[in-house]
Scaffold this active site. Structure first.
Site, PDB file in Angstrom:
ATOM      1  N   LYS A  20      42.180  94.258 -69.400  1.00 58.29           N
ATOM      2  CA  LYS A  20      41.888  93.841 -68.024  1.00 58.29           C
ATOM      3  C   LYS A  20      42.754  94.538 -66.992  1.00 58.29           C
ATOM      4  O   LYS A  20      42.300  94.795 -65.885  1.00 58.29           O
ATOM      5  CB  LYS A  20      42.057  92.327 -67.887  1.00 58.29           C
ATOM      6  CG  LYS A  20      40.939  91.578 -68.548  1.00 58.29           C
ATOM      7  CD  LYS A  20      40.872  90.178 -68.055  1.00 58.29           C
ATOM      8  CE  LYS A  20      39.626  89.507 -68.586  1.00 58.29           C
ATOM      9  NZ  LYS A  20      39.537  88.123 -68.192  1.00 58.29           N
ATOM     10  N   LYS A  29      32.171  92.529 -75.958  1.00 57.48           N
ATOM     11  CA  LYS A  29      31.937  91.088 -76.068  1.00 57.48           C
ATOM     12  C   LYS A  29      31.021  90.618 -74.937  1.00 57.48           C
ATOM     13  O   LYS A  29      31.101  91.121 -73.826  1.00 57.48           O
ATOM     14  CB  LYS A  29      33.297  90.385 -75.953  1.00 57.48           C
ATOM     15  CG  LYS A  29      33.264  88.904 -76.151  1.00 57.48           C
ATOM     16  CD  LYS A  29      34.602  88.275 -75.793  1.00 57.48           C
ATOM     17  CE  LYS A  29      34.724  88.054 -74.298  1.00 57.48           C
ATOM     18  NZ  LYS A  29      35.789  87.116 -73.913  1.00 57.48           N
ATOM     19  N   LYS A  71      31.477  86.079 -69.793  1.00 51.04           N
ATOM     20  CA  LYS A  71      30.803  85.488 -68.628  1.00 51.04           C
ATOM     21  C   LYS A  71      31.231  86.092 -67.303  1.00 51.04           C
ATOM     22  O   LYS A  71      30.543  85.946 -66.314  1.00 51.04           O
ATOM     23  CB  LYS A  71      30.979  83.971 -68.616  1.00 51.04           C
ATOM     24  CG  LYS A  71      32.385  83.483 -68.373  1.00 51.04           C
ATOM     25  CD  LYS A  71      32.368  81.993 -68.152  1.00 51.04           C
ATOM     26  CE  LYS A  71      33.243  81.269 -69.150  1.00 51.04           C
ATOM     27  NZ  LYS A  71      34.623  81.755 -69.203  1.00 51.04           N
TER      28      LYS A  71
END
Ligand code: AQP
Length: 333
Positions: free
Chosen positions: A112, A197, A200
């Site tokens: 990230k 992955k 969301k």
């Protein structure tokens, strides 16, 4: 009775990955065979740029979707992380036990922080330290089991390490938790990018099935899933990740073993149709129950308020004990 804790971040609409990897298990074994606490971990949503109104909206939606997925507030404790101060209190103590090297080794931080820097933004310190807050979430309840998807394994291992180190330094205070994973679909992949992955918070949504997607939208997303140029349906996660992902989703929704299921389909098209129907049927009751719940305004708020009170009552003495153990004077009450 085993104590179970797990949480979900309000960073986007809940996905099929959340459901198969974690939430469905919370609604099954978790709350009936164990003393279970489930949490909307809203503080974790602040580690990247966010819109406050959206976090509020998604926190409410996550809570009502967890109820729609089958969490029974009479049998488990459902609450919002920021309503229980003990999480943040304990997080600071654990920051005094964790090392910066440990934090920088976390895979999610590495991934990230690269994304944030590529966007030209700065990386929030909380993105580096949030695994410690996650450890506090778990340790404050002396939870023994943490039902999560595969992506959270490293964070639960860190939690164990911190518990052991704290106990060695300051005396027995915390329980060492262990992660539990579903037998299949522990890491549901993005339908358009089977190397990533299904997350969301991801910006591209074509490969993500959301719990509240209408059946036709679910069908379209699954029928357009990226596979490969092969024809024969075989379960080969390394060589054919797109097909393997579909087989895992099918096994998780309809039962069976992904490798054995592969032989039943003459083509990728036939497999996709079956997967689409299995997912539609798996999510149908959740969507329907969610519709009913949204017609009962105030119900989720009531559940969350009761949940926070129960959670505080468990966490407070544990965190007080940790404060005393490290040498802090007890506050007069
Ligand atoms: N794709 C997935 N497959 C299986 N399990 C999954 N989980 C998440 N994605 C999958 C599990 O769901 C629980 C809650 O997840 P989360 O809220 O921590 O993370 P997320 O849904 O992946 O949301 P983000 O914001 O996109 O997260 P990042 O990018 O930080 O990963 C967890 O038990 C998780 O394992």
């Amino acid at each position: 009775m085993t104590r179970v804790f797990s949480g979900i971040k309000p960073t986007g609409h809940l996905t099929l990955g959340n459901y198969l990897g974690a939430v469905r298990r919370w609604a099954q074994a978790g709350q009936y065979e164990a003393e279970a606490l489930f949490c909307v971990v809203d503080l974790h949503a602040l580690t990247v740029e966010h819109d406050p109104a959206r976090v509020r909206r998604l926190s409410r939606q996550a809570a009502s979707l967890l109820l729609a997925a089958g969490l029974d507030p009479a049998r488990c404790t459902l609450f919002v992380q920021s309503h229980v101060d003990e999480h943040a209190r304990l997080s600071y103590l654990l920051e005094c036990v964790a090392t910066d090297g440990e934090m920088r080794r976390m895979i999610q931080y590495k991934e990230k922080s690269v994304v944030e820097r590529a966007r030209g933004g700065s990386v929030r310190l909380s993105l580096l330290t949030y695994p410690v807050l996650m450890a506090a979430d778990i340790l404050a309840y002396r939870a023994e089991e943490v039902p999560v998807g595969a992506d959270q394994t490293q964070h639960v291992e860190l939690t164990r390490d911190l518990a052991v180190r704290f106990n060695q330094r300051y005396g027995q205070t915390f329980v060492q938790p262990r992660a539990t994973r579903p037998p299949v679909a522990a890491r549901v992949m993005d339908l358009q990018d089977p190397a990533s992955k299904m997350g969301k918070s991801h910006a591209a949504t074509a490969g993500i099935v959301y719990l509240l997607d209408e059946p036709d939208v679910i069908r379209k997303k699954i029928l357009r899933a990226v596979t490969d140029s092969g024809r024969e349906v075989v379960y080969d996660p390394a060589g054919r990740p797109g097909v393997a992902n579909l087989l895992e989703i099918l096994a998780a929704c309809a039962g069976g073993d992904p490798a054995a299921l592969a032989g039943a389909y003459p083509s990728y098209g036939a497999l996709k149709k079956e997967v689409a129907e299995a997912v539609v049927e798996t999510l149908r009751p959740v969507r329907e129950r969610h519709r009913e719940l949204t017609a009962e305004p105030g119900e989720a708020e009531r559940v969350l308020a009761e949940g926070a009170a129960r959670a505080r009552a468990i966490a407070r003495p544990v965190v007080d004990a940790a404060y005393a153990a490290v040498g802090l004077l007890p506050a007069a009450r």
